[in-house]
Design an enzyme around this catalytic site. Sequence first.
Site, PDB file in Angstrom:
ATOM      1  N   SER A 165       0.821  -1.209   0.000  1.00 60.00           N
ATOM      2  CA  SER A 165       0.000   0.000   0.000  1.00 60.00           C
ATOM      3  C   SER A 165       0.855   1.260   0.000  1.00 60.00           C
ATOM      4  O   SER A 165       1.682   1.457   0.909  1.00 60.00           O
ATOM      5  CB  SER A 165      -0.896   0.031   1.238  1.00 60.00           C
ATOM      6  OG  SER A 165      -1.933  -0.885   1.087  1.00 60.00           O
ATOM      7  N   HIS A 204      -3.005   1.288  -4.660  1.00 59.85           N
ATOM      8  CA  HIS A 204      -2.561   0.147  -5.482  1.00 59.85           C
ATOM      9  C   HIS A 204      -2.980   0.449  -6.924  1.00 59.85           C
ATOM     10  O   HIS A 204      -4.149   0.263  -7.294  1.00 59.85           O
ATOM     11  CB  HIS A 204      -3.195  -1.163  -5.005  1.00 59.85           C
ATOM     12  CG  HIS A 204      -2.713  -1.611  -3.670  1.00 59.85           C
ATOM     13  ND1 HIS A 204      -1.764  -2.603  -3.509  1.00 59.85           N
ATOM     14  CD2 HIS A 204      -3.015  -1.177  -2.430  1.00 59.85           C
ATOM     15  CE1 HIS A 204      -1.518  -2.778  -2.211  1.00 59.85           C
ATOM     16  NE2 HIS A 204      -2.265  -1.919  -1.535  1.00 59.85           N
ATOM     17  N   HIS A 245      -5.824  -8.541  -2.692  1.00 63.52           N
ATOM     18  CA  HIS A 245      -6.107  -9.019  -1.328  1.00 63.52           C
ATOM     19  C   HIS A 245      -7.393  -9.830  -1.360  1.00 63.52           C
ATOM     20  O   HIS A 245      -8.297  -9.530  -2.151  1.00 63.52           O
ATOM     21  CB  HIS A 245      -6.311  -7.831  -0.374  1.00 63.52           C
ATOM     22  CG  HIS A 245      -5.221  -6.806  -0.408  1.00 63.52           C
ATOM     23  ND1 HIS A 245      -5.171  -5.810  -1.355  1.00 63.52           N
ATOM     24  CD2 HIS A 245      -4.144  -6.615   0.398  1.00 63.52           C
ATOM     25  CE1 HIS A 245      -4.101  -5.043  -1.149  1.00 63.52           C
ATOM     26  NE2 HIS A 245      -3.454  -5.517  -0.091  1.00 63.52           N
ATOM     27  N   TYR A 284      -9.745  -9.739   0.794  1.00 61.04           N
ATOM     28  CA  TYR A 284     -10.915  -8.965   1.227  1.00 61.04           C
ATOM     29  C   TYR A 284     -11.544  -8.175   0.074  1.00 61.04           C
ATOM     30  O   TYR A 284     -12.673  -7.709   0.182  1.00 61.04           O
ATOM     31  CB  TYR A 284     -10.571  -8.031   2.397  1.00 61.04           C
ATOM     32  CG  TYR A 284      -9.554  -6.947   2.090  1.00 61.04           C
ATOM     33  CD1 TYR A 284      -9.884  -5.831   1.327  1.00 61.04           C
ATOM     34  CD2 TYR A 284      -8.254  -7.035   2.573  1.00 61.04           C
ATOM     35  CE1 TYR A 284      -8.952  -4.841   1.034  1.00 61.04           C
ATOM     36  CE2 TYR A 284      -7.315  -6.062   2.290  1.00 61.04           C
ATOM     37  CZ  TYR A 284      -7.660  -4.968   1.517  1.00 61.04           C
ATOM     38  OH  TYR A 284      -6.734  -4.003   1.230  1.00 61.04           O
ATOM     39  N   GLU A 285     -10.797  -8.047  -1.049  1.00 59.59           N
ATOM     40  CA  GLU A 285     -11.388  -7.369  -2.214  1.00 59.59           C
ATOM     41  C   GLU A 285     -12.401  -8.284  -2.910  1.00 59.59           C
ATOM     42  O   GLU A 285     -13.105  -7.849  -3.816  1.00 59.59           O
ATOM     43  CB  GLU A 285     -10.285  -6.997  -3.212  1.00 59.59           C
ATOM     44  CG  GLU A 285      -9.318  -5.952  -2.702  1.00 59.59           C
ATOM     45  CD  GLU A 285      -8.174  -5.733  -3.684  1.00 59.59           C
ATOM     46  OE1 GLU A 285      -8.378  -5.045  -4.690  1.00 59.59           O
ATOM     47  OE2 GLU A 285      -7.068  -6.266  -3.436  1.00 59.59           O
ATOM     48  N   ALA A 332       2.513  -2.537   3.892  1.00 58.75           N
ATOM     49  CA  ALA A 332       2.283  -1.606   5.003  1.00 58.75           C
ATOM     50  C   ALA A 332       1.706  -2.457   6.132  1.00 58.75           C
ATOM     51  O   ALA A 332       0.840  -3.292   5.886  1.00 58.75           O
ATOM     52  CB  ALA A 332       1.289  -0.538   4.573  1.00 58.75           C
ATOM     53  N   MET A 377      -2.653  -7.480   5.982  1.00 55.43           N
ATOM     54  CA  MET A 377      -3.693  -8.304   5.339  1.00 55.43           C
ATOM     55  C   MET A 377      -3.211  -8.898   4.018  1.00 55.43           C
ATOM     56  O   MET A 377      -4.003  -9.080   3.090  1.00 55.43           O
ATOM     57  CB  MET A 377      -4.938  -7.446   5.089  1.00 55.43           C
ATOM     58  CG  MET A 377      -5.440  -6.682   6.304  1.00 55.43           C
ATOM     59  SD  MET A 377      -6.705  -5.497   5.863  1.00 55.43           S
ATOM     60  CE  MET A 377      -6.707  -4.423   7.322  1.00 55.43           C
ATOM     61  N   SER A 378      -1.915  -9.166   3.926  1.00 53.71           N
ATOM     62  CA  SER A 378      -1.380  -9.635   2.630  1.00 53.71           C
ATOM     63  C   SER A 378      -0.132 -10.483   2.845  1.00 53.71           C
ATOM     64  O   SER A 378       0.116 -10.994   3.923  1.00 53.71           O
ATOM     65  CB  SER A 378      -1.036  -8.419   1.760  1.00 53.71           C
ATOM     66  OG  SER A 378       0.093  -7.741   2.285  1.00 53.71           O
ATOM     67  N   ASN A 382       1.586   2.287  11.346  1.00 60.26           N
ATOM     68  CA  ASN A 382       0.735   2.673  12.496  1.00 60.26           C
ATOM     69  C   ASN A 382       1.010   1.719  13.649  1.00 60.26           C
ATOM     70  O   ASN A 382       1.494   0.604  13.441  1.00 60.26           O
ATOM     71  CB  ASN A 382      -0.751   2.583  12.110  1.00 60.26           C
ATOM     72  CG  ASN A 382      -1.132   1.205  11.606  1.00 60.26           C
ATOM     73  OD1 ASN A 382      -0.753   0.798  10.503  1.00 60.26           O
ATOM     74  ND2 ASN A 382      -1.865   0.473  12.413  1.00 60.26           N
ATOM     75  N   HIS A 391      -6.846   3.973   6.709  1.00 63.16           N
ATOM     76  CA  HIS A 391      -6.035   3.706   5.510  1.00 63.16           C
ATOM     77  C   HIS A 391      -5.321   4.973   5.016  1.00 63.16           C
ATOM     78  O   HIS A 391      -4.203   4.897   4.497  1.00 63.16           O
ATOM     79  CB  HIS A 391      -6.938   3.114   4.421  1.00 63.16           C
ATOM     80  CG  HIS A 391      -6.198   2.609   3.222  1.00 63.16           C
ATOM     81  ND1 HIS A 391      -5.219   1.626   3.306  1.00 63.16           N
ATOM     82  CD2 HIS A 391      -6.267   2.939   1.900  1.00 63.16           C
ATOM     83  CE1 HIS A 391      -4.728   1.388   2.093  1.00 63.16           C
ATOM     84  NE2 HIS A 391      -5.360   2.169   1.222  1.00 63.16           N
TER      85      HIS A 391
END
Length: 291
Positions: free
Chosen positions: A35, A66, A88, A90-91, A118, A221-222, A245, A259
């Site tokens: 990201s 992206h 990802h 979740y997409e 990230a 998440m990746s 973060n 995000h």
Amino acid sequence: MHCKDQISHKDYQRSVDWLQSKTQHRPKVAIICGSGLGMLADTLQCQESFKYSDIPGFPQSTVQGHIGRLVFGELKGKTCVCMQGRFHMYEGHSIYKVTFPVRVFKLLGVETLIVTNAAGSIAESYHCGDVMIIRDHINFPGLAGLNPLNGPNDDKFGPRFPPMSGVYDKDLRKLAFDICKRMGVTQFVQEGVYCMVGGPNFESIAEARLLHKLGVDAVGMSTAPEVLVASHCGMRVFGLSLITNKVVKSYEDSETTNHETILEVSKMRSEMLQKLITEIIIHMDINNNQA
Ligand SMILES: O=P(O)(O)O[C@H]1O[C@H](CO)[C@@H](O)[C@H]1O
Ligand SMILES: Nc1nc2[nH]cnc2c(=O)[nH]1
């Protein structure tokens, strides 16, 4: 997830044939940009780029930060291919589609995969803007049975039961650390364990505490599915997490993650990351597969 979603060797080959008919570049190194970290691709010389929507079999990127392009080119004379944007689960992509490009890279002749992401920090000692060299990962979706290797094994790529120890190449990790020393940036370089969760929500406080107890240093998440598929087919893997973060672990803390902030921090550190990755590629022995 059904095995009917599994992708056949022919489908990977179709993408490879299309790409090889469009470019003369024959990369040995592939880079997947996390990201907000896609700017690395812009530094490639003699660039040729292809929108994911034009490449047979490629899914589309839907996440901000992206771009959705595959960029071929040279980094100081070394031929690379760079994903400006990853996929990802979740997409809504199947786990097979998330990892589709990795097998395409293998068939293109890629030997080394560099992944970036990230991530939020779980380790107390980490700070925003730190760069974590990934030593190992915990693949939560994988542990729960969501695995890109599910279904009949394609022996042309690798074995039915691949080992997953020592996947993040030790020599490349050492090389990266030595380069960081030379760059004078070791004060914000860490080495640790990345944990993949499904997303798209960020962690609850109880989940963050659980991850901490499990020995996780950074969460995202990746990455784990791509690394798993790369390792299965014999590629050498190197990974970097940019800590964008701090994951909230206290009920007294009112901060929340978003995000937009993640993309801002990525932007802030992207130049240093670009330099680090370029130096790694320059200094690794690509053909002999040695750092
Ligand atoms: O892992 P990358 O693609 O860098 O993206 C990270 O940033 C997004 C959340 O802001 C999630 O997709 C997380 O995985
Ligand atoms: N799950 C998760 N993914 C991230 N990607 C970037 N930061 C985070 C985070 O705090 N949690």
